[in-house]
Scaffold this motif. Structure first.
Motif, short mmCIF file in Angstrom:
data_model
loop_
_atom_site.label_atom_id
_atom_site.label_comp_id
_atom_site.label_asym_id
_atom_site.label_seq_id
_atom_site.Cartn_x
_atom_site.Cartn_y
_atom_site.Cartn_z
N SER A 298 38.58 -13.12 2.85
CA SER A 298 39.19 -13.45 1.57
C SER A 298 39.24 -12.20 0.67
CB SER A 298 38.40 -14.58 0.90
OG SER A 298 38.90 -14.87 -0.37
N PRO B 149 20.15 -22.41 5.08
CA PRO B 149 19.94 -23.78 5.54
C PRO B 149 18.50 -24.28 5.44
CG PRO B 149 21.41 -22.64 7.04
CD PRO B 149 20.93 -21.62 6.05
N ARG C 267 24.96 -30.73 6.48
CA ARG C 267 23.65 -30.13 6.77
C ARG C 267 22.99 -30.75 7.99
NH1 ARG C 267 19.98 -30.29 1.56
NH2 ARG C 267 18.51 -29.34 3.03
N SER D 117 32.46 -25.11 7.42
CA SER D 117 31.04 -25.38 7.18
C SER D 117 30.91 -26.33 6.01
CB SER D 117 30.29 -24.08 6.90
OG SER D 117 30.76 -23.47 5.74
N HIS E 93 29.68 -16.98 9.92
CA HIS E 93 31.02 -17.42 9.50
C HIS E 93 31.14 -17.52 8.00
CE1 HIS E 93 29.00 -21.31 9.12
NE2 HIS E 93 28.45 -21.02 10.29
N ASN E 94 30.01 -17.67 7.32
CA ASN E 94 30.02 -17.78 5.87
C ASN E 94 30.34 -16.43 5.23
OD1 ASN E 94 29.33 -19.14 3.29
ND2 ASN E 94 27.53 -17.77 3.33
N ALA F 291 23.50 -26.73 18.42
CA ALA F 291 24.30 -25.60 18.92
C ALA F 291 24.30 -25.60 20.45
CB ALA F 291 23.75 -24.29 18.38
N HIS G 182 39.18 -19.56 3.61
CA HIS G 182 38.04 -18.86 4.24
C HIS G 182 37.07 -19.82 4.90
CE1 HIS G 182 35.94 -20.04 0.55
NE2 HIS G 182 37.05 -19.66 -0.07
N VAL H 222 24.94 -17.37 16.79
CA VAL H 222 26.11 -17.87 16.05
C VAL H 222 26.57 -16.77 15.10
CG1 VAL H 222 26.93 -19.67 14.48
CG2 VAL H 222 25.14 -20.20 16.17
N ILE H 223 27.87 -16.57 14.96
CA ILE H 223 28.34 -15.55 14.01
C ILE H 223 28.08 -16.01 12.58
CG2 ILE H 223 30.15 -14.67 15.58
CD1 ILE H 223 32.20 -16.06 13.64
N LEU I 62 38.78 -20.68 8.24
CA LEU I 62 38.85 -19.44 9.01
C LEU I 62 37.48 -19.05 9.57
CD1 LEU I 62 40.31 -16.89 10.02
CD2 LEU I 62 40.01 -15.90 7.75
N GLY I 63 36.43 -19.16 8.75
CA GLY I 63 35.09 -18.83 9.23
C GLY I 63 34.70 -19.71 10.40
N CYS J 268 36.67 -18.70 13.54
CA CYS J 268 36.11 -17.50 14.19
C CYS J 268 34.85 -17.86 14.97
CB CYS J 268 35.78 -16.43 13.15
SG CYS J 268 37.23 -15.72 12.36
N SER J 269 34.06 -18.77 14.43
CA SER J 269 32.84 -19.19 15.12
C SER J 269 33.18 -19.95 16.41
CB SER J 269 32.01 -20.06 14.17
OG SER J 269 30.86 -20.55 14.80
N ARG K 147 28.83 -19.98 0.32
CA ARG K 147 27.52 -20.62 0.22
C ARG K 147 26.48 -19.53 0.08
NH1 ARG K 147 24.36 -20.64 4.39
NH2 ARG K 147 25.89 -20.72 6.06
N LEU L 24 31.69 -13.88 6.92
CA LEU L 24 32.98 -13.45 7.48
C LEU L 24 34.16 -14.07 6.73
CD1 LEU L 24 34.69 -12.03 9.63
CD2 LEU L 24 34.25 -13.97 11.16
N GLY L 25 34.06 -15.37 6.42
CA GLY L 25 35.14 -16.03 5.68
C GLY L 25 35.36 -15.36 4.33
N GLY L 26 34.27 -15.07 3.63
CA GLY L 26 34.37 -14.41 2.33
C GLY L 26 34.92 -13.00 2.46
N SER M 2 27.87 -28.50 11.09
CA SER M 2 28.88 -27.89 10.21
C SER M 2 28.35 -26.66 9.48
CB SER M 2 29.41 -28.92 9.21
OG SER M 2 30.16 -29.90 9.89
N VAL M 3 27.20 -26.80 8.81
CA VAL M 3 26.67 -25.66 8.05
C VAL M 3 26.27 -24.52 8.98
CG1 VAL M 3 24.73 -24.87 6.63
CG2 VAL M 3 25.98 -26.93 5.98
N SER M 4 25.62 -24.86 10.08
CA SER M 4 25.12 -23.77 10.93
C SER M 4 26.23 -23.11 11.76
CB SER M 4 24.00 -24.27 11.83
OG SER M 4 24.41 -25.40 12.57
N LEU M 5 27.15 -23.89 12.30
CA LEU M 5 28.17 -23.31 13.18
C LEU M 5 29.53 -23.11 12.51
CD1 LEU M 5 27.58 -25.19 16.58
CD2 LEU M 5 26.25 -23.38 15.50
N GLY M 6 29.75 -23.77 11.38
CA GLY M 6 31.06 -23.66 10.74
C GLY M 6 32.05 -24.69 11.28
#
Lengths: 280, 280
Positions: free
Chosen positions: B268, B110, A125, A105, B260-261, A162, A260, B257-258, A263-264, A267-268, B106, B263-265, A129-133
């Motif tokens: 970690s 958004p 943004r 993201s 991911h923000n 998306a 992370h 959407v999962i 990885l985030g 996973c997305s 983050r 989840l990544g943390g 990237s920010v919304s889906l990772g």
């Protein structure tokens, strides 16, 4: 005989006198080393990856094979320049369908200048990237002998939502994507390309397991390529579908912390692909 | 009889005429609803969480029980004000050690204003949020009857490095943290508090499994609390260690959407805690 790669879907291209990568007929890909520290960093990354015993062999196969570096005539006519010599990932495939997915993201790296960070942030943004990772940064989908490949213009790819991503992931594994936008995509390759023991999901899950644990590298602004070709699939050749990581100019040391951010996004992406597969 | 919570480690406090949460003797926690849309959003979140059948029961237990909202005299003397009525998480524990971990690399959402995003980004970059995917935003560690609690000043907590976080996670489960900085931390509670079937790691992994799949909520700027108390542990009472999520003023809809923000943390944090546990 070096030539411009036929199946490059993102990044600088060696056309119109620009600097870009070249390929030969033996399956090698020559990527010009950027003159600034990006080039040095990418070279150092490949050297480390193929010598660090902490990287398991089954993980190393997610990267292009690295053959060293070589001085070559640059594609922009600027003279001799060092190039990374890598495996040409497309060379195993006839008419490969390819997705280039920039992971994370956040595409900036913590040590970058404020100015660079702001530019990346703006792009993160305004894309997914920010919304889906992750964001799709290039693609080609083979349709048929007659229609050839479906490609999106770079600016269209960058404005994907998306829902566009969901559609592309279905189109990628459909045999009827050239029929027209009103036809229901058949997703007929989804089970074999995304699912199954040698499929994309299985490979992504293997990567995920590694990313939950590895603290060696932070893959800032790295892309994940998904490639497959119909002919290999139909003829039962392996690998018919591959997952590969490329672009390591901004890889940083992990310093004992997992990546992370990658990885985030991974996973997305897994969730997005699972949904195609589960809704057939 | 409402009073100021004894064990609040982060957030606005109802002291010196300020607005903050209150508790009573029956185990309820009264959190003033912020006047702007944050208050409305947090109330809506709790209402949705406890009515949405898509949220599994074993996940709902990671949240404070929600008893509705109630008009109460505000702690700053400004008159009647709506408060969320929640479970007082500390009330089950005598002398609880508590970590408040703000999740995600983050902390902005958004749709926020550019100005808000820049302020959050600055804080995310100067704390461990960007590097670790989470930051400790408050803590208290029970040391002994004589020394009471070890707490860090807010500004010290915000300047924690990765190594400070590692140290705090060891101190949190050590019985000799009051002895002095030269003593080797014994980490004598690590196996039971972090490990074990009812331990923190097991609970975090359960949350992780849900976060890999759930696309209902994005928990922007939410905190994960880790609480345990020695007495419950030593006397074999359960739960001796709890993982809870709090602060939902910036929760957004997941839109398929999962998160991911978060989840990544979370991955970690799991890695950091595993390392304490595995290095005993």
């Amino acid at each position: 005989m070096l030539k411009v790669p036929e199946h490059q879907v993102a990044g600088h291209q060696a056309i119109d006198g620009n600097l870009g990568p070249l390929v030969d007929d033996s399956g090698r890909f020559y990527k010009p080393l950027q003159a600034n520290e990006r080039g040095t960093k990418e070279l150092a990354f490949y050297q480390s990856l193929f010598s660090d015993t902490l990287v398991p062999d089954h993980i190393r196969r997610f990267f292009p094979v690295f053959y060293g570096s070589q001085l070559l005539e640059a594609s922009d006519g600027s003279g001799l320049r060092p190039h990374l010599v890598l495996q040409d990932l497309a060379s195993n495939h006839l008419n490969p369908s390819i997705l280039d997915v920039k992971m994370g993201s956040r595409t900036w790296y913590p040590e970058a200048s404020d100015d660079y960070i702001q530019r990346c942030l703006e792009k993160d943004r305004t894309t997914t990237s920010v919304s889906l990772g992750f964001r799709i940064s290039g693609l080609q989908i083979y349709q048929s002998k007659e229609s050839g490949f479906w490609k999106s213009a770079r600016k269209d790819v960058l404005s994907f939502t998306a829902d566009n991503v969901r559609l592309v992931l279905r189109k990628f594994v459909s045999s009827n994507s050239s029929v027209g936008s009103n036809a229901k995509l058949d997703c007929c390759f989804a089970r074999s390309v995304y699912g199954g023991p040698a499929g994309v999901l299985e490979q992504l899950l293997e990567l995920k397991t590694w990313f939950e644990d590895q603290t060696i590298y932070h893959f800032n602004s790295t892309s994940l390529l998904i490639l497959f070709d119909e002919e290999s699939l139909l003829k039962g050749r392996t690998p018919f579908a591959e997952v590969k990581l490329i672009d390591f100019a901004h890889v940083a040391e992990g310093e004992g912390v997992i990546d992370h951010n990658f990885l985030g996004g991974l996973c997305s992406l897994i969730k997005f692909i699972s949904e195609v597969f589960s809704r057939i």
